[in-house]
Design a protein around this motif. Structure first.
Motif, PDB file in Angstrom:
ATOM      1  N   SER A 120       0.662  -1.528   0.211  1.00 19.42           N
ATOM      2  CA  SER A 120      -0.284  -0.126  -0.337  1.00 19.42           C
ATOM      3  C   SER A 120       1.180   1.536   0.146  1.00 19.42           C
ATOM      4  O   SER A 120       0.727   2.551  -0.874  1.00 19.42           O
ATOM      5  CB  SER A 120      -0.912   0.005   1.710  1.00 19.42           C
ATOM      6  OG  SER A 120      -1.501  -0.773   1.247  1.00 19.42           O
ATOM      7  N   TYR A 121       1.608   1.315   0.844  1.00 10.58           N
ATOM      8  CA  TYR A 121       2.912   2.049   0.668  1.00 10.58           C
ATOM      9  C   TYR A 121       4.516   2.215   0.407  1.00 10.58           C
ATOM     10  O   TYR A 121       4.734   3.405   0.174  1.00 10.58           O
ATOM     11  CB  TYR A 121       2.564   2.717   2.271  1.00 10.58           C
ATOM     12  CG  TYR A 121       1.421   3.292   2.541  1.00 10.58           C
ATOM     13  CD1 TYR A 121       1.411   4.620   2.334  1.00 10.58           C
ATOM     14  CD2 TYR A 121       1.079   2.643   3.171  1.00 10.58           C
ATOM     15  CE1 TYR A 121       0.044   5.155   2.483  1.00 10.58           C
ATOM     16  CE2 TYR A 121      -0.054   3.166   2.933  1.00 10.58           C
ATOM     17  CZ  TYR A 121      -0.957   4.129   3.527  1.00 10.58           C
ATOM     18  OH  TYR A 121      -2.746   4.558   3.257  1.00 10.58           O
ATOM     19  N   ILE A 122       4.512   0.755   0.217  1.00 11.77           N
ATOM     20  CA  ILE A 122       6.108   0.527   0.264  1.00 11.77           C
ATOM     21  C   ILE A 122       6.612   1.129  -1.564  1.00 11.77           C
ATOM     22  O   ILE A 122       5.666   0.263  -2.553  1.00 11.77           O
ATOM     23  CB  ILE A 122       7.112  -0.361   1.411  1.00 11.77           C
ATOM     24  CG1 ILE A 122       6.643  -0.803   2.232  1.00 11.77           C
ATOM     25  CG2 ILE A 122       8.304  -0.793   0.538  1.00 11.77           C
ATOM     26  CD1 ILE A 122       7.034  -1.989   2.941  1.00 11.77           C
ATOM     27  N   HIS A 141      -0.856  -1.823  -7.267  1.00 13.70           N
ATOM     28  CA  HIS A 141      -1.377  -1.972  -5.936  1.00 13.70           C
ATOM     29  C   HIS A 141      -3.427  -2.326  -6.700  1.00 13.70           C
ATOM     30  O   HIS A 141      -3.621  -1.089  -6.848  1.00 13.70           O
ATOM     31  CB  HIS A 141      -1.542  -0.812  -5.772  1.00 13.70           C
ATOM     32  CG  HIS A 141      -1.882  -0.545  -4.139  1.00 13.70           C
ATOM     33  ND1 HIS A 141      -1.999   0.881  -4.143  1.00 13.70           N
ATOM     34  CD2 HIS A 141      -2.430  -0.762  -2.834  1.00 13.70           C
ATOM     35  CE1 HIS A 141      -3.055   0.895  -2.322  1.00 13.70           C
ATOM     36  NE2 HIS A 141      -2.770  -0.286  -2.233  1.00 13.70           N
ATOM     37  N   PHE A 142      -3.986  -3.179  -6.169  1.00 15.12           N
ATOM     38  CA  PHE A 142      -4.781  -3.591  -5.676  1.00 15.12           C
ATOM     39  C   PHE A 142      -6.115  -2.696  -5.400  1.00 15.12           C
ATOM     40  O   PHE A 142      -4.843  -2.595  -3.859  1.00 15.12           O
ATOM     41  CB  PHE A 142      -5.272  -5.124  -6.107  1.00 15.12           C
ATOM     42  CG  PHE A 142      -4.997  -5.424  -6.854  1.00 15.12           C
ATOM     43  CD1 PHE A 142      -3.426  -5.781  -7.590  1.00 15.12           C
ATOM     44  CD2 PHE A 142      -5.368  -6.252  -8.192  1.00 15.12           C
ATOM     45  CE1 PHE A 142      -2.771  -6.405  -8.154  1.00 15.12           C
ATOM     46  CE2 PHE A 142      -5.500  -6.935  -8.910  1.00 15.12           C
ATOM     47  CZ  PHE A 142      -3.308  -7.493  -9.479  1.00 15.12           C
ATOM     48  N   PHE A 143      -7.589  -3.175  -4.663  1.00 11.30           N
ATOM     49  CA  PHE A 143      -7.947  -2.399  -3.708  1.00 11.30           C
ATOM     50  C   PHE A 143      -8.831  -3.293  -2.975  1.00 11.30           C
ATOM     51  O   PHE A 143      -9.444  -4.217  -3.580  1.00 11.30           O
ATOM     52  CB  PHE A 143      -8.611  -1.388  -4.449  1.00 11.30           C
ATOM     53  CG  PHE A 143      -7.739  -0.262  -4.538  1.00 11.30           C
ATOM     54  CD1 PHE A 143      -8.003   1.159  -3.239  1.00 11.30           C
ATOM     55  CD2 PHE A 143      -6.795  -0.239  -5.319  1.00 11.30           C
ATOM     56  CE1 PHE A 143      -6.627   1.692  -3.825  1.00 11.30           C
ATOM     57  CE2 PHE A 143      -6.255   1.280  -5.498  1.00 11.30           C
ATOM     58  CZ  PHE A 143      -5.627   2.083  -4.613  1.00 11.30           C
ATOM     59  N   LEU A 147     -11.627  -8.396  -5.482  1.00  5.97           N
ATOM     60  CA  LEU A 147     -12.565  -9.018  -6.387  1.00  5.97           C
ATOM     61  C   LEU A 147     -13.143  -7.949  -7.498  1.00  5.97           C
ATOM     62  O   LEU A 147     -14.033  -8.563  -8.219  1.00  5.97           O
ATOM     63  CB  LEU A 147     -13.316 -10.294  -6.274  1.00  5.97           C
ATOM     64  CG  LEU A 147     -12.771 -11.707  -5.736  1.00  5.97           C
ATOM     65  CD1 LEU A 147     -13.440 -12.757  -4.978  1.00  5.97           C
ATOM     66  CD2 LEU A 147     -12.421 -12.458  -7.351  1.00  5.97           C
ATOM     67  N   VAL A 148     -13.832  -7.106  -6.639  1.00  7.37           N
ATOM     68  CA  VAL A 148     -14.998  -5.940  -6.334  1.00  7.37           C
ATOM     69  C   VAL A 148     -14.408  -4.804  -7.164  1.00  7.37           C
ATOM     70  O   VAL A 148     -15.216  -4.482  -7.805  1.00  7.37           O
ATOM     71  CB  VAL A 148     -15.653  -5.820  -5.305  1.00  7.37           C
ATOM     72  CG1 VAL A 148     -17.043  -4.616  -6.008  1.00  7.37           C
ATOM     73  CG2 VAL A 148     -16.356  -7.459  -4.761  1.00  7.37           C
ATOM     74  N   MET A 149     -13.490  -4.496  -6.654  1.00 12.01           N
ATOM     75  CA  MET A 149     -12.687  -3.060  -6.548  1.00 12.01           C
ATOM     76  C   MET A 149     -11.625  -2.595  -7.808  1.00 12.01           C
ATOM     77  O   MET A 149     -10.902  -4.104  -7.677  1.00 12.01           O
ATOM     78  CB  MET A 149     -11.587  -2.832  -5.322  1.00 12.01           C
ATOM     79  CG  MET A 149     -13.184  -2.411  -4.245  1.00 12.01           C
ATOM     80  SD  MET A 149     -14.003  -1.371  -3.858  1.00 12.01           S
ATOM     81  CE  MET A 149     -13.185   0.226  -4.491  1.00 12.01           C
ATOM     82  N   LYS A 150     -11.800  -2.026  -8.651  1.00  9.14           N
ATOM     83  CA  LYS A 150     -11.647  -1.827 -10.064  1.00  9.14           C
ATOM     84  C   LYS A 150     -10.455  -1.119 -10.054  1.00  9.14           C
ATOM     85  O   LYS A 150      -9.140  -1.492 -11.553  1.00  9.14           O
ATOM     86  CB  LYS A 150     -12.831  -1.139 -11.050  1.00  9.14           C
ATOM     87  CG  LYS A 150     -14.140  -1.865 -11.232  1.00  9.14           C
ATOM     88  CD  LYS A 150     -13.982  -2.400 -12.274  1.00  9.14           C
ATOM     89  CE  LYS A 150     -14.954  -3.653 -12.449  1.00  9.14           C
ATOM     90  NZ  LYS A 150     -14.718  -4.832 -12.692  1.00  9.14           N
ATOM     91  N   LEU A 151     -10.489  -0.528  -9.534  1.00  9.09           N
ATOM     92  CA  LEU A 151      -9.224   0.376 -10.073  1.00  9.09           C
ATOM     93  C   LEU A 151      -7.703  -0.701  -9.383  1.00  9.09           C
ATOM     94  O   LEU A 151      -7.486  -0.848  -8.071  1.00  9.09           O
ATOM     95  CB  LEU A 151      -8.771   1.346  -8.413  1.00  9.09           C
ATOM     96  CG  LEU A 151      -7.347   2.556  -9.282  1.00  9.09           C
ATOM     97  CD1 LEU A 151      -7.797   2.933 -10.091  1.00  9.09           C
ATOM     98  CD2 LEU A 151      -7.332   3.759  -7.593  1.00  9.09           C
ATOM     99  N   VAL A 191      -4.700   7.343  -4.460  1.00  7.15           N
ATOM    100  CA  VAL A 191      -5.819   6.990  -3.625  1.00  7.15           C
ATOM    101  C   VAL A 191      -5.392   6.533  -1.765  1.00  7.15           C
ATOM    102  O   VAL A 191      -6.311   7.730  -1.236  1.00  7.15           O
ATOM    103  CB  VAL A 191      -5.855   5.435  -3.494  1.00  7.15           C
ATOM    104  CG1 VAL A 191      -7.599   5.514  -3.328  1.00  7.15           C
ATOM    105  CG2 VAL A 191      -7.004   5.589  -5.026  1.00  7.15           C
ATOM    106  N   ASN A 192      -4.341   6.207  -1.461  1.00  6.49           N
ATOM    107  CA  ASN A 192      -3.880   6.121  -0.430  1.00  6.49           C
ATOM    108  C   ASN A 192      -4.224   7.830   0.333  1.00  6.49           C
ATOM    109  O   ASN A 192      -3.736   7.833   1.420  1.00  6.49           O
ATOM    110  CB  ASN A 192      -3.222   5.682   0.706  1.00  6.49           C
ATOM    111  CG  ASN A 192      -3.676   3.837   0.468  1.00  6.49           C
ATOM    112  OD1 ASN A 192      -5.321   3.605   0.195  1.00  6.49           O
ATOM    113  ND2 ASN A 192      -3.234   2.876   0.281  1.00  6.49           N
TER     114      ASN A 192
END
Ligand SMILES: NC(=O)c1ccc[n+]([C@@H]2O[C@H](COP(=O)([O-])OP(=O)(O)OC[C@H]3O[C@@H](n4cnc5c(N)ncnc54)[C@H](O)[C@@H]3O)[C@@H](O)[C@H]2O)c1
Length: 285
Positions: A120-122, A141-143, A147-151, A191-192
């Motif tokens: 998420s950050y490294i 980086h997935f969200f 399975l649901v989040m597209k980005l 996003v983060n």
């Protein structure tokens, strides 16, 4: 080069869903975890999820069988990654652990294999020099839930080749995702950075006793139109992860403002890590 075989290392909150998403998209996937309980849970999840999609009429039985055949849960990193075109690392958010794993993957994998981190950050430039293939080490980086989040954020550090980026963007699209490309490494990617700002404010307001976490969630949902409040999201993504992220940041900067908030420390110490353990800010029994 074409990516057909993917290894996912770490079958926790993120890894098991990234692996299943890839299998549903036609990739040959091998997924592993050092914790056998987590790996067993990932297997059960894959079986239950696919069956549920069939029952709901969202997936044909044939497509579900195909996806299940596309994914193998294996006991070791060697078994998962030895013939992979792409490895997606989704282990704990700790730089030393990730560097050790990437050095191991560099030894195991063929020369063409891309080694991606779901961190998420490294940023990948902190990991790439643990390998002999820096041009093929990149953030992907997935969200959550994957399975649901597209980005998907693909982050091109200065060491990453254009070919690596192109292949990762293509792989993400094939997984049904909408990838965005960052031309520079930056803490929190896109996003983060937004998420962190909202979360910091929410925790500050809670620690100051201004409002309850339920009311802060209600305010953010109804006033800002967010689908979830910051505390609901913390429960979903894991309070342990939030703790590790802040500690990594603090170790790096030495700035006391980067330390995890008292509430996060308390929840972390009590083991109330969120949805995955049945209790965080909210109860999930
Ligand atoms: N949780 C989220 O919402 C989220 C979202 C996007 C990205 N991420 C990132 O994804 C990564 C994983 O996060 P998570 O929430 O899935 O963590 P998690 O703790 O749920 O899962 C990590 C898994 O990795 C396993 N593991 C640790 N070392 C290993 C090794 N050497 N080989 C194989 N397995 C190993 C652990 O047993 C654990 O099951 C982190 O870098 C995190 O920053 C998390």
């Amino acid at each position: 080069m074409e990516i057909t075989k993917i290894a996912v290392i770490g079958a926790g909150n993120m890894g098991h869903q990234i692996a299943l998403c890839a299998a549903l998209s036609g990739f040959q996937v091998k997924c592993t975890d050092t914790n056998t309980e987590i790996l067993d849970k990932a297997i059960r999840f894959a079986d239950d999820y696919l069956q549920e999609r069939v029952s709901k009429g969202k997936l044909s039985q044939e497509a579900a069988d195909q996806a299940r055949n596309n994914i193998a849960f294996v006991p070791t990193v060697e078994a998962a990654a030895a013939d992979a075109d792409l490895v997606i690392e989704a282990v704990i958010e700790n730089l030393a652990i990730k560097r050790k794993l990437f050095a191991q993957l560099d030894q195991i994998c063929p020369a063409h294999t891309i080694l991606a981190t779901n961190s998420s950050y490294i940023v990948s430039s902190k990991i790439a020099d643990a390998t002999t293939r820096a041009d093929k080490v990149c953030n992907m980086h997935f969200f959550n839930p994957a399975l649901v989040m597209k980005l998907v954020e693909v982050v091109q550090g200065p060491h990453v080749s254009a070919e690596t980026v192109e292949l990762l963007m293509e792989a993400a699209k094939k997984m049904g995702k909408t990838p965005v490309l960052l031309h520079k490494e930056i803490y929190g990617f896109l996003v983060n950075r937004f998420l962190q700002a909202t979360r910091q404010e929410a925790l500050k307001l809670l620690d100051m006793g201004v409002a309850s976490y339920e009311d802060i969630d209600t305010a953010v949902k109804n006033g800002l139109g967010y689908p979830m409040g910051p505390f609901q999201l913390l429960d979903l993504t894991g309070i342990d992860l939030a703790y590790h992220v802040s500690m990594e940041r603090y170790r790096e900067s030495g700035d006391p403002a980067d330390r995890p908030s008292p509430t996060v420390v308390e929840k972390f110490t009590k083991g109330e890590w969120g949805k995955k353990v049945g209790k965080g800010f909210y109860d999930y029994e």
